[in-house]
Design an enzyme around this catalytic site. Sequence first.
Site, PDB file in Angstrom:
ATOM      1  N   LYS A   1       0.824  -1.219   0.000  1.00 51.02           N
ATOM      2  CA  LYS A   1       0.000   0.000   0.000  1.00 51.02           C
ATOM      3  C   LYS A   1       0.855   1.265   0.000  1.00 51.02           C
ATOM      4  O   LYS A   1       0.621   2.175  -0.779  1.00 51.02           O
ATOM      5  CB  LYS A   1      -0.952   0.004   1.207  1.00 51.02           C
ATOM      6  CG  LYS A   1      -1.892  -1.180   1.257  1.00 51.02           C
ATOM      7  CD  LYS A   1      -2.898  -1.060   2.387  1.00 51.02           C
ATOM      8  CE  LYS A   1      -2.298  -1.152   3.774  1.00 51.02           C
ATOM      9  NZ  LYS A   1      -1.787  -2.480   4.160  1.00 51.02           N
TER      10      LYS A   1
ATOM     11  N   ARG B   1      -9.270   0.441   9.617  1.00 51.70           N
ATOM     12  CA  ARG B   1      -8.901  -0.954   9.837  1.00 51.70           C
ATOM     13  C   ARG B   1     -10.006  -1.723  10.544  1.00 51.70           C
ATOM     14  O   ARG B   1      -9.895  -2.935  10.697  1.00 51.70           O
ATOM     15  CB  ARG B   1      -7.653  -1.004  10.706  1.00 51.70           C
ATOM     16  CG  ARG B   1      -6.361  -1.269   9.942  1.00 51.70           C
ATOM     17  CD  ARG B   1      -5.268  -1.216  10.971  1.00 51.70           C
ATOM     18  NE  ARG B   1      -4.039  -1.873  10.677  1.00 51.70           N
ATOM     19  CZ  ARG B   1      -2.975  -1.285  10.144  1.00 51.70           C
ATOM     20  NH1 ARG B   1      -3.050  -0.066   9.694  1.00 51.70           N
ATOM     21  NH2 ARG B   1      -1.852  -1.944  10.025  1.00 51.70           N
TER      22      ARG B   1
ATOM     23  N   ARG C   1      11.941  -6.560   4.210  1.00 51.91           N
ATOM     24  CA  ARG C   1      11.816  -5.107   4.026  1.00 51.91           C
ATOM     25  C   ARG C   1      12.853  -4.370   4.883  1.00 51.91           C
ATOM     26  O   ARG C   1      13.092  -4.715   6.035  1.00 51.91           O
ATOM     27  CB  ARG C   1      10.401  -4.665   4.430  1.00 51.91           C
ATOM     28  CG  ARG C   1      10.201  -3.161   4.348  1.00 51.91           C
ATOM     29  CD  ARG C   1       8.754  -2.816   4.232  1.00 51.91           C
ATOM     30  NE  ARG C   1       8.030  -2.933   5.502  1.00 51.91           N
ATOM     31  CZ  ARG C   1       6.748  -2.584   5.646  1.00 51.91           C
ATOM     32  NH1 ARG C   1       6.059  -2.144   4.611  1.00 51.91           N
ATOM     33  NH2 ARG C   1       6.148  -2.720   6.811  1.00 51.91           N
TER      34      ARG C   1
ATOM     35  N   ARG D   1      12.072  -2.591  10.655  1.00 51.90           N
ATOM     36  CA  ARG D   1      11.068  -2.220  11.648  1.00 51.90           C
ATOM     37  C   ARG D   1      10.909  -3.379  12.628  1.00 51.90           C
ATOM     38  O   ARG D   1      10.895  -4.529  12.218  1.00 51.90           O
ATOM     39  CB  ARG D   1       9.724  -1.969  10.948  1.00 51.90           C
ATOM     40  CG  ARG D   1       9.523  -0.549  10.516  1.00 51.90           C
ATOM     41  CD  ARG D   1       8.341  -0.420   9.598  1.00 51.90           C
ATOM     42  NE  ARG D   1       7.096  -0.988  10.131  1.00 51.90           N
ATOM     43  CZ  ARG D   1       5.922  -0.877   9.519  1.00 51.90           C
ATOM     44  NH1 ARG D   1       5.835  -0.235   8.369  1.00 51.90           N
ATOM     45  NH2 ARG D   1       4.833  -1.410  10.029  1.00 51.90           N
TER      46      ARG D   1
ATOM     47  N   ARG E   1       0.288  -9.685  12.952  1.00 49.16           N
ATOM     48  CA  ARG E   1      -0.369  -8.555  12.279  1.00 49.16           C
ATOM     49  C   ARG E   1      -1.304  -9.054  11.192  1.00 49.16           C
ATOM     50  O   ARG E   1      -2.375  -8.502  10.969  1.00 49.16           O
ATOM     51  CB  ARG E   1       0.686  -7.613  11.668  1.00 49.16           C
ATOM     52  CG  ARG E   1       1.415  -6.767  12.692  1.00 49.16           C
ATOM     53  CD  ARG E   1       2.677  -6.153  12.132  1.00 49.16           C
ATOM     54  NE  ARG E   1       2.413  -5.141  11.129  1.00 49.16           N
ATOM     55  CZ  ARG E   1       3.298  -4.777  10.195  1.00 49.16           C
ATOM     56  NH1 ARG E   1       4.480  -5.360  10.128  1.00 49.16           N
ATOM     57  NH2 ARG E   1       2.987  -3.848   9.331  1.00 49.16           N
TER      58      ARG E   1
END
Length: 214
Positions: A14, A89, A128, A161, A172
């Site tokens: 996103k 969300r 990532r 992260r 998540r």
Amino acid sequence: MIDLIFLGPPGAGKGTYAKELVKKLGIPHISTGDMFRETAASGTELGNKIKEIMERGDLVPDELVNEMVRQRLSKEDCKEGFILDGYPRTVNQAKALDEILRDLGREVTAAVFFDVPEEVVVQRLTNRRICPKCGRIYNLLTMPPKEDNLCDVCKVPLIQRDDDKEDVVRRRYKVYMESTLPVVDYYKDAGKLHKVDGTLGIDRVVEEVLKIIR
Ligand code: AMP
């Protein structure tokens, strides 16, 4: 006015698609995750509370998120539209957003759902890396930096992260499935939902989103 919502599991891309579209559409990219990461880093009491929630992979309480989004969408730079990434969300948040927009005399243009399976998400997120200085996003497999673990632009070491570690990523994803899939149905019922295959390359996905807006 182009009031866009990006839906999809963490790791659907996103943020990456939004950054590309900002260049083409000239409207701001608003990521509630980025806003909370800033708050979490502030060292305030609220920041520490949010940091704890994020480290568990859980959701920040609706009232807090809704108020933050209301303030952000009222700003001048959202006049022509926005891309909301990571919000709403929950169905409660989706209803709150409708109210926020109604108060501003506008409504959601389209909700775009980027469809990506769990294993692809895990692979993407655990690989990532982010530049702590400019926020540029890399992927060790698909979009590696030119020099080993250094930002191409800032030349500072890239970071991972905390919530991109595998166990938190799976948590998540689970939280997403439980709380956000009803949001997808909410926009389907409103006739605003558009699905895009999030496993296509960035360029093709961006092209699909532009088609939806047109
Ligand atoms: P993201 O970068 O969108 O994956 O968000 C990172 C974390 O920020 C999430 O795991 C949540 O803890 C928090 N967060 C971001 N957006 C929301 C939201 N709309 N509602 C609740 N929590 C959120």
